[in-house]
Design an enzyme around this catalytic site. Structure first.
Site, PDB file in Angstrom:
ATOM      1  N   TYR A  33     -50.445  62.048  86.628  1.00 39.40           N
ATOM      2  CA  TYR A  33     -50.607  63.307  87.470  1.00 39.40           C
ATOM      3  C   TYR A  33     -51.830  63.322  88.202  1.00 39.40           C
ATOM      4  O   TYR A  33     -52.745  62.738  87.770  1.00 39.40           O
ATOM      5  CB  TYR A  33     -50.422  64.713  86.499  1.00 39.40           C
ATOM      6  CG  TYR A  33     -51.604  64.719  85.621  1.00 39.40           C
ATOM      7  CD1 TYR A  33     -51.696  63.899  84.423  1.00 39.40           C
ATOM      8  CD2 TYR A  33     -52.290  65.885  85.704  1.00 39.40           C
ATOM      9  CE1 TYR A  33     -52.761  64.293  83.691  1.00 39.40           C
ATOM     10  CE2 TYR A  33     -53.401  66.322  84.978  1.00 39.40           C
ATOM     11  CZ  TYR A  33     -53.554  65.205  84.059  1.00 39.40           C
ATOM     12  OH  TYR A  33     -54.873  65.625  83.104  1.00 39.40           O
ATOM     13  N   ARG A  52     -57.151  58.234  93.567  1.00 39.10           N
ATOM     14  CA  ARG A  52     -56.795  58.045  92.430  1.00 39.10           C
ATOM     15  C   ARG A  52     -55.399  58.211  92.021  1.00 39.10           C
ATOM     16  O   ARG A  52     -55.060  57.232  91.069  1.00 39.10           O
ATOM     17  CB  ARG A  52     -57.657  59.116  91.455  1.00 39.10           C
ATOM     18  CG  ARG A  52     -57.404  58.980  90.024  1.00 39.10           C
ATOM     19  CD  ARG A  52     -58.424  59.897  89.248  1.00 39.10           C
ATOM     20  NE  ARG A  52     -58.275  61.442  89.488  1.00 39.10           N
ATOM     21  CZ  ARG A  52     -58.714  62.440  88.837  1.00 39.10           C
ATOM     22  NH1 ARG A  52     -59.990  62.117  88.222  1.00 39.10           N
ATOM     23  NH2 ARG A  52     -58.619  63.336  89.235  1.00 39.10           N
ATOM     24  N   ARG A 100     -31.497  56.919  78.645  1.00 39.17           N
ATOM     25  CA  ARG A 100     -32.855  56.698  77.703  1.00 39.17           C
ATOM     26  C   ARG A 100     -32.940  55.356  77.383  1.00 39.17           C
ATOM     27  O   ARG A 100     -31.842  54.870  76.430  1.00 39.17           O
ATOM     28  CB  ARG A 100     -32.819  57.764  76.636  1.00 39.17           C
ATOM     29  CG  ARG A 100     -34.215  57.721  75.927  1.00 39.17           C
ATOM     30  CD  ARG A 100     -33.996  58.542  74.677  1.00 39.17           C
ATOM     31  NE  ARG A 100     -35.603  58.383  73.983  1.00 39.17           N
ATOM     32  CZ  ARG A 100     -35.670  57.362  73.259  1.00 39.17           C
ATOM     33  NH1 ARG A 100     -34.926  56.356  72.966  1.00 39.17           N
ATOM     34  NH2 ARG A 100     -36.852  57.160  72.546  1.00 39.17           N
ATOM     35  N   HIS A 102     -36.150  52.574  76.072  1.00 35.38           N
ATOM     36  CA  HIS A 102     -37.745  51.858  76.403  1.00 35.38           C
ATOM     37  C   HIS A 102     -37.502  50.868  77.531  1.00 35.38           C
ATOM     38  O   HIS A 102     -38.648  51.110  78.552  1.00 35.38           O
ATOM     39  CB  HIS A 102     -38.209  51.002  74.978  1.00 35.38           C
ATOM     40  CG  HIS A 102     -38.300  52.129  73.938  1.00 35.38           C
ATOM     41  ND1 HIS A 102     -37.325  52.888  73.482  1.00 35.38           N
ATOM     42  CD2 HIS A 102     -39.480  52.341  73.408  1.00 35.38           C
ATOM     43  CE1 HIS A 102     -37.913  53.417  72.487  1.00 35.38           C
ATOM     44  NE2 HIS A 102     -38.982  53.547  72.450  1.00 35.38           N
ATOM     45  N   LYS A 147     -54.544  58.635  84.415  1.00 37.07           N
ATOM     46  CA  LYS A 147     -54.235  59.991  84.284  1.00 37.07           C
ATOM     47  C   LYS A 147     -52.796  60.309  84.158  1.00 37.07           C
ATOM     48  O   LYS A 147     -52.107  60.616  84.846  1.00 37.07           O
ATOM     49  CB  LYS A 147     -54.760  60.722  85.551  1.00 37.07           C
ATOM     50  CG  LYS A 147     -55.137  62.244  85.451  1.00 37.07           C
ATOM     51  CD  LYS A 147     -55.754  62.530  86.640  1.00 37.07           C
ATOM     52  CE  LYS A 147     -55.855  64.235  86.587  1.00 37.07           C
ATOM     53  NZ  LYS A 147     -56.646  64.771  85.597  1.00 37.07           N
ATOM     54  N   GLU A 179     -65.705  61.778  76.150  1.00 39.06           N
ATOM     55  CA  GLU A 179     -65.694  62.955  77.295  1.00 39.06           C
ATOM     56  C   GLU A 179     -64.860  63.850  76.443  1.00 39.06           C
ATOM     57  O   GLU A 179     -64.582  64.068  75.399  1.00 39.06           O
ATOM     58  CB  GLU A 179     -64.667  62.263  78.505  1.00 39.06           C
ATOM     59  CG  GLU A 179     -63.329  62.038  78.190  1.00 39.06           C
ATOM     60  CD  GLU A 179     -62.447  61.651  79.259  1.00 39.06           C
ATOM     61  OE1 GLU A 179     -62.667  61.954  80.348  1.00 39.06           O
ATOM     62  OE2 GLU A 179     -61.376  60.737  79.044  1.00 39.06           O
ATOM     63  N   LEU A 203     -61.562  58.987  81.678  1.00 39.64           N
ATOM     64  CA  LEU A 203     -60.872  59.225  83.086  1.00 39.64           C
ATOM     65  C   LEU A 203     -62.061  59.227  84.112  1.00 39.64           C
ATOM     66  O   LEU A 203     -63.194  59.934  83.811  1.00 39.64           O
ATOM     67  CB  LEU A 203     -60.396  60.672  82.902  1.00 39.64           C
ATOM     68  CG  LEU A 203     -59.535  60.711  84.428  1.00 39.64           C
ATOM     69  CD1 LEU A 203     -58.113  60.311  84.424  1.00 39.64           C
ATOM     70  CD2 LEU A 203     -59.271  62.334  84.800  1.00 39.64           C
TER      71      LEU A 203
HETATM   72  N1  PMP Z   1     -61.479  63.769  81.743  1.00 45.46           N
HETATM   73  C1  PMP Z   1     -60.285  64.339  81.319  1.00 45.46           C
HETATM   74  C2  PMP Z   1     -59.672  63.916  80.198  1.00 45.46           C
HETATM   75  C3  PMP Z   1     -59.745  65.200  82.279  1.00 45.46           C
HETATM   76  O1  PMP Z   1     -58.356  65.650  81.831  1.00 45.46           O
HETATM   77  C4  PMP Z   1     -60.172  65.640  83.498  1.00 45.46           C
HETATM   78  C5  PMP Z   1     -59.716  66.574  84.189  1.00 45.46           C
HETATM   79  N2  PMP Z   1     -58.373  66.542  84.507  1.00 45.46           N
HETATM   80  C6  PMP Z   1     -61.530  65.192  83.679  1.00 45.46           C
HETATM   81  C7  PMP Z   1     -62.030  64.286  82.812  1.00 45.46           C
HETATM   82  C8  PMP Z   1     -62.164  65.542  84.885  1.00 45.46           C
HETATM   83  O2  PMP Z   1     -61.869  65.005  86.092  1.00 45.46           O
HETATM   84  P1  PMP Z   1     -61.857  65.629  87.574  1.00 45.46           P
HETATM   85  O3  PMP Z   1     -63.386  65.835  87.626  1.00 45.46           O
HETATM   86  O4  PMP Z   1     -61.352  64.645  88.334  1.00 45.46           O
HETATM   87  O5  PMP Z   1     -61.123  66.865  87.525  1.00 45.46           O
END
Ligand code: PMP
Length: 284
Positions: A33, A52, A100, A102, A147, A179, A203
């Site tokens: 996403y 991204r 469905r 895997h 993501k 994070e 991320l």
């Molecule tokens: N880390 C994670 C796990 C996130 O979900 C997000 C936001 N989606 C971010 C960092 C921040 O990313 P961005 O600045 O691209 O929104």
């Protein structure tokens, strides 16, 4: 409330039930996403989000349903149909729908959705007040740089934060601070800003990236390195970053106030510099 929904190249509203129950995004979390912000119906940091998304699709071998021009066209059409000026666009691409199993065939047709949603971005008072974090165990899979929609561990961590009266969960992996559950984390120590390096543990946030750029351009010392959990109590300042929050001060972690419990001067400066960069990055 119904919003405009882009579904596999056509427009409908979020009232229509468009997904099949055997969509792999639903059954396996087999989807990625993206979220971008828009102001006055114009996207912010659009190319970063497109790149991204393209990289993430490549990473899990889902065929990209768009080229850059067709993505621009689709997002332009979505924003034109949107009734409000400011908000976010949520985009999701799954591997597709099929019996469905895997094992999946190589030639699946991706399922593509995108919708716009009104969003109240933090005002000046909120940007000064900041947020409170709790620390919790990072229970995510080992490719947090992708993501993907596998957000169960993130959602459970966020719920834990909410129950503790906090805003965000800081994910800690064997003593290493990674994070936030939906944000990147920055600390200030000895007058230097420090944030986790880009690897499989975090991320690569678009906001993180631009915050680093504005810091370097302004001559603010910034290192990419690991903050350990036991160091959290002695930080001078801390902040988190995300598309929806921008640069957001952290004033408390667990029961410890950070920087006397108020927004720190470097955080305030970076907030200002990031907001300026963002204002220059509006448009396709
Ligand atoms: N880390 C994670 C796990 C996130 O979900 C997000 C936001 N989606 C971010 C960092 C921040 O990313 P961005 O600045 O691209 O929104």
């Amino acid at each position: 409330m119904s919003d405009v929904l882009y579904f596999n190249g056509r427009f409908t509203t979020t009232d229509e039930r468009v997904l099949g129950v055997e969509d792999r995004g639903f059954l396996f979390g087999d989807a990625v996403y993206e979220v971008f912000k828009f102001l006055s119906k114009q996207p912010v940091f659009f190319r970063d989000h497109w790149r991204r998304l393209a990289r993430n699709l490549d990473a899990i071998e889902i065929r990209n349903p768009w080229t850059e021009p067709s993505f621009i066209e689709a997002m332009r059409a979505l924003l034109e149909r949107t009734a409000f000026a400011d908000g976010i666009v949520y985009i999701q691409v799954s591997r597709g729908e099929g019996p469905r199993a895997h094992f999946y065939p190589d030639d699946m047709v991706p399922t593509t959705i995108a919708y716009s949603r009104a969003f109240k971005f933090p005002d000046a008072a909120k940007k000064e007040r900041g947020v409170q974090l709790i620390t919790t165990v990072d229970r995510r899979w080992k490719h947090c740089d992708v993501k993907s929609v596998n957000l169960l561990a993130n959602a459970l961590a966020k719920k834990e934060a909410q129950r503790a009266g906090a805003d965000e969960a800081l994910l800690v992996d064997e003593g290493a601070v990674r994070e936030g559950a939906s944000s990147n984390f920055f600390a200030v120590r000895g007058g230097r800003v420090i944030t986790h390096p880009l690897d499989e543990h975090i991320l690569p946030g678009v906001t993180r990236d631009h915050t680093i750029t504005v810091a370097r351009n302004a001559g603010i010392p910034l290192d990419e390195g690991i903050v350990r959990e036991h160091e959290l109590g002695s930080l001078e300042e801390a902040f988190i970053s995300s598309t929806t929050l921008g640069v957001m001060p952290v004033v408390k972690i667990d029961d410890r106030p950070i920087g006397g419990g108020v927004r720190g001067p470097l955080t305030a400066q970076l907030q200002r510099l990031f907001d300026e960069a963002e204002a220059h990055a509006v448009g396709f």
